[in-house]
Design an enzyme around this catalytic site. Sequence first.
Site, PDB file in Angstrom:
ATOM      1  N   ARG A   1       0.790  -1.194  -0.008  1.00 35.14           N
ATOM      2  CA  ARG A   1      -0.052   0.128  -0.012  1.00 35.14           C
ATOM      3  C   ARG A   1       1.002   1.217   0.161  1.00 35.14           C
ATOM      4  O   ARG A   1       1.690   1.620   0.895  1.00 35.14           O
ATOM      5  CB  ARG A   1      -0.913   0.074   1.103  1.00 35.14           C
ATOM      6  CG  ARG A   1      -1.630   1.178   1.472  1.00 35.14           C
ATOM      7  CD  ARG A   1      -2.720   1.604   0.380  1.00 35.14           C
ATOM      8  NE  ARG A   1      -3.769   2.460   0.665  1.00 35.14           N
ATOM      9  CZ  ARG A   1      -3.614   3.827   0.577  1.00 35.14           C
ATOM     10  NH1 ARG A   1      -2.604   4.556   0.077  1.00 35.14           N
ATOM     11  NH2 ARG A   1      -4.574   4.534   0.817  1.00 35.14           N
TER      12      ARG A   1
ATOM     13  N   GLU B   1     -10.887   5.917  -5.771  1.00 33.68           N
ATOM     14  CA  GLU B   1     -11.511   4.568  -5.731  1.00 33.68           C
ATOM     15  C   GLU B   1     -12.151   4.064  -7.053  1.00 33.68           C
ATOM     16  O   GLU B   1     -12.968   4.589  -7.802  1.00 33.68           O
ATOM     17  CB  GLU B   1     -12.554   4.505  -4.722  1.00 33.68           C
ATOM     18  CG  GLU B   1     -12.044   4.634  -3.378  1.00 33.68           C
ATOM     19  CD  GLU B   1     -10.922   3.543  -2.609  1.00 33.68           C
ATOM     20  OE1 GLU B   1     -11.260   2.309  -2.961  1.00 33.68           O
ATOM     21  OE2 GLU B   1      -9.892   3.873  -2.380  1.00 33.68           O
TER      22      GLU B   1
ATOM     23  N   ARG C   1      -1.435  -5.603   4.696  1.00 34.80           N
ATOM     24  CA  ARG C   1      -0.719  -4.739   3.462  1.00 34.80           C
ATOM     25  C   ARG C   1       0.644  -4.311   4.160  1.00 34.80           C
ATOM     26  O   ARG C   1       0.482  -3.624   5.489  1.00 34.80           O
ATOM     27  CB  ARG C   1      -1.384  -4.041   3.022  1.00 34.80           C
ATOM     28  CG  ARG C   1      -2.653  -4.543   2.102  1.00 34.80           C
ATOM     29  CD  ARG C   1      -3.599  -3.361   1.485  1.00 34.80           C
ATOM     30  NE  ARG C   1      -3.980  -2.251   2.252  1.00 34.80           N
ATOM     31  CZ  ARG C   1      -4.687  -1.167   2.013  1.00 34.80           C
ATOM     32  NH1 ARG C   1      -5.194  -1.326   0.732  1.00 34.80           N
ATOM     33  NH2 ARG C   1      -5.134  -0.513   2.954  1.00 34.80           N
TER      34      ARG C   1
END
Length: 258
Positions: free
Chosen positions: A127, A135, A175
Amino acid sequence: MRWPWSSSSTDKERDPSVSSKDFPIATDWSHYRDPRNIIPVVVLTGSAFVLSTFYRSYLKRIPQAINIEPEFWRKRSLFGKVTSVGDADNFRLFHTPGGRLAGWGLLPWRRVPGTAKELKEKTIHIRLAGIDAPEMAHFGNPAQPFSTEACDFLTSYVLHRRVRAYVHKRDQYDRAVATVYVRRWLLRRDVGLQMLKRGLATVYEAKSGAEYGNLEEKYRKAEKWARLKRMGMWGGSKKHYESPRDFKTRTGQAKPTK
């Protein structure tokens, strides 16, 4: 009569010339204290320890973010190849420690798998630290404006390329939050910073837990510059602008793209 295969202990008992001193019971330790024997053992043991430590620190492949040791965070970086891009601010990295110097891409047993089946549970979910991109369409929700452009840029910028990720922490989705660099035209580029400059991401905003890798001021200046130049997502009407964070809050998108 003594059998040919019988023990000679009887002869030894009968021979008065044989003394008990010829058969010592105590162990002679002088052999083990001899420097000629001690030094090679110490050197061999020390070398094995150093090589083992070096391997664990620099050459051992890390398959997933959950396998990153605690002492690795904020101190070390991961070098590898990007195998897929999931969204405009995250991707999958196949760790190749040592790079070409360690034989990756050169030796038959040092290759990056090419299929999704081979890559399963063998990549680190990265990330990008400090930024938030528009998004994509998830969970039945529509895509946010400029999400396709942001994802296309990230894909063209890092997919199938070797990158270096400076890992900061592991988030709640397992992540690795990292500042990522890729070489473009022999120059090392901060991927997150490049997205901010193009108006394809905003500086990550959160009440707590935000991670910038000591680059927050630099990132905010890049966002301000993009806004003034009306780059990317800043080119529309201010009245209709919605940040990625506000969009996720409104649509209830809480989970990342896998």
